[in-house]
Design an enzyme around this catalytic site. Structure first.
Site, PDB file in Angstrom:
ATOM      1  N   ASN A  10      42.972 -67.026  -6.387  1.00  0.00           N
ATOM      2  CA  ASN A  10      42.498 -65.644  -6.481  1.00  0.00           C
ATOM      3  C   ASN A  10      43.335 -64.794  -5.524  1.00  0.00           C
ATOM      4  OD1 ASN A  10      41.116 -63.270  -6.694  1.00  0.00           O
ATOM      5  ND2 ASN A  10      39.169 -64.038  -5.883  1.00  0.00           N
ATOM      6  N   LYS A  12      43.527 -61.677  -5.303  1.00  0.00           N
ATOM      7  CA  LYS A  12      42.848 -60.422  -4.931  1.00  0.00           C
ATOM      8  C   LYS A  12      43.840 -59.246  -4.989  1.00  0.00           C
ATOM      9  CE  LYS A  12      39.452 -63.051  -2.324  1.00  0.00           C
ATOM     10  NZ  LYS A  12      38.625 -63.197  -1.136  1.00  0.00           N
ATOM     11  N   HIS A  96      32.257 -61.317  -8.196  1.00  0.00           N
ATOM     12  CA  HIS A  96      32.731 -61.691  -6.858  1.00  0.00           C
ATOM     13  C   HIS A  96      32.053 -60.814  -5.809  1.00  0.00           C
ATOM     14  CE1 HIS A  96      35.376 -62.399  -3.462  1.00  0.00           C
ATOM     15  NE2 HIS A  96      35.763 -63.505  -4.082  1.00  0.00           N
ATOM     16  N   GLU A  98      33.100 -59.427  -3.243  1.00  0.00           N
ATOM     17  CA  GLU A  98      33.830 -58.219  -2.826  1.00  0.00           C
ATOM     18  C   GLU A  98      33.592 -57.071  -3.812  1.00  0.00           C
ATOM     19  OE1 GLU A  98      37.709 -59.989  -2.184  1.00  0.00           O
ATOM     20  OE2 GLU A  98      36.805 -61.175  -0.586  1.00  0.00           O
ATOM     21  N   GLU A 169      30.280 -69.307  -3.674  1.00  0.00           N
ATOM     22  CA  GLU A 169      31.042 -68.738  -2.565  1.00  0.00           C
ATOM     23  C   GLU A 169      30.068 -68.161  -1.531  1.00  0.00           C
ATOM     24  OE1 GLU A 169      35.329 -67.776  -3.974  1.00  0.00           O
ATOM     25  OE2 GLU A 169      34.133 -65.968  -4.047  1.00  0.00           O
ATOM     26  N   GLY A 175      37.181 -65.696   3.818  1.00  0.00           N
ATOM     27  CA  GLY A 175      38.200 -65.038   4.637  1.00  0.00           C
ATOM     28  C   GLY A 175      38.082 -65.297   6.130  1.00  0.00           C
ATOM     29  N   SER A 216      37.337 -69.892   2.247  1.00  0.00           N
ATOM     30  CA  SER A 216      38.140 -70.435   3.350  1.00  0.00           C
ATOM     31  C   SER A 216      38.625 -71.864   3.137  1.00  0.00           C
ATOM     32  CB  SER A 216      37.351 -70.341   4.656  1.00  0.00           C
ATOM     33  OG  SER A 216      37.259 -68.985   5.054  1.00  0.00           O
TER      34      SER A 216
HETATM   35  P1  13P Z   1      39.286 -67.109   1.011  1.00  0.00           P
HETATM   36  O1  13P Z   1      39.782 -68.423   0.489  1.00  0.00           O
HETATM   37  O2  13P Z   1      40.354 -66.201   1.511  1.00  0.00           O
HETATM   38  O3  13P Z   1      38.158 -67.315   1.997  1.00  0.00           O
HETATM   39  O4  13P Z   1      38.639 -66.325  -0.234  1.00  0.00           O
HETATM   40  C1  13P Z   1      37.714 -66.998  -1.002  1.00  0.00           C
HETATM   41  C2  13P Z   1      37.414 -66.172  -2.184  1.00  0.00           C
HETATM   42  O5  13P Z   1      36.831 -65.111  -2.086  1.00  0.00           O
HETATM   43  C3  13P Z   1      37.886 -66.684  -3.475  1.00  0.00           C
HETATM   44  O6  13P Z   1      37.352 -65.962  -4.523  1.00  0.00           O
END
Ligand code: 13P
Length: 255
Positions: A10, A12, A96, A98, A169, A175, A216
């Site tokens: 991902n 992003k 997601h 976010e 998640e 993150g 993470s």
């Molecule tokens: P990270 O691996 O950067 O923690 O992000 C996870 C995530 O949101 C995958 O969709």
């Protein structure tokens, strides 16, 4: 028999168009002779059509980071499921944290997106769920997971054989560089499976649903997740921006 694992990058909103193309090329080279699992990259919407060109001749699949629930019409700035399918996507990430947080996506919107994606019969939804820190601290995780699943999936029909991937998640671990304990992920995945069994029946769940973990994950901690019984793969954020590290993750989890 162990089923194929999904390893999803991902990206992003991290890369420009040219950077996305260049990373997609690196992925193509790295995974040229990799046959152990399903590798999927999810670049920005802008980069999808260029990524398709790069990935031609490779087994790497393409996913989008978002979709709109209507087919077409006056919905500024949005992209429909059939447009994504036509662009070459096989997958799309939905719900997601976010997007829930910054774009105020709510249960109803996510539910409509899941339905629209399944309706195309060309895209597999990757539905993200997970508790926040407050919910975890107050021991509401299990309830939150069941609630999010029911809100996203109730009334949907998977009996045409469509696949649905559920990505667990824990939002508070995204993150941070620190994943949760693998045993905790295994527990959450069992809760998810039980809730799905309740909704769709065991047979449909074992055939149509996959449960993956994200938050993470990196080359340094992936090993602990590799042996989990109820884990069908990983959704990787930050570490997926480095082809070498992502390859190590994919290699470890699909062994
Ligand atoms: P990270 O691996 O950067 O923690 O992000 C996870 C995530 O949101 C995958 O969709």
């Amino acid at each position: 028999m162990p089923t194929k694992k999904y390893v999803i990058a991902n990206w992003k909103m991290n890369l420009s168009l040219s950077q996305s193309v260049s990373l997609a090329k690196k992925f193509k080279d790295k995974f040229a002779v990799f046959n152990q699992g399903e590798i999927i990259i999810c670049p920005s919407t802008l980069a999808l059509t260029e990524a398709v060109k790069v990935l031609k001749g490779s087994k790497i699949k393409l996913g989008a980071q978002n979709v709109f629930w209507e087919e077409n019409g006056p919905y500024m700035g949005e992209t429909s499921a059939s447009m994504l399918a036509e662009a070459g996507c096989d997958y799309v990430i939905l719900g997601h944290s976010e997007r829930r947080r910054y774009l105020l996506e709510n249960y109803e919107m996510i539910h409509k997106k899941v339905k629209a994606v399944l309706k195309t019969e060309k895209l597999t939804p990757i539905v993200c769920i997970g508790e926040n820190f407050e919910e975890r601290k107050t021991n509401r995780r299990d309830f939150v997971l069941v609630e999010q699943l029911q809100q996203a999936l109730s009334g949907i029909d998977v009996f045409g054989g469509q696949q649905v991937i559920i990505a667990y998640e824990p939002t508070w671990a995204i993150g941070t560089g620190t994943a949760i304990e693998p045993a905790e992920a295994e527990y959450a995945h069992k809760i998810i499976k039980l809730a799905l069994n309740d909704m769709f029946g065991m047979q449909a769940v074992s055939k149509n649903f996959k449960i993956i973990y994200g938050a993470s994950i990196g080359a340094g901690n992936v090993k602990g997740f590799a042996k989990l019984e109820n884990l069908d793969g990983l959704l990787v954020g930050g570490a997926s921006l480095k082809a070498d590290e992502f390859y190590k993750i994919a290699n470890e989890i699909t062994k």
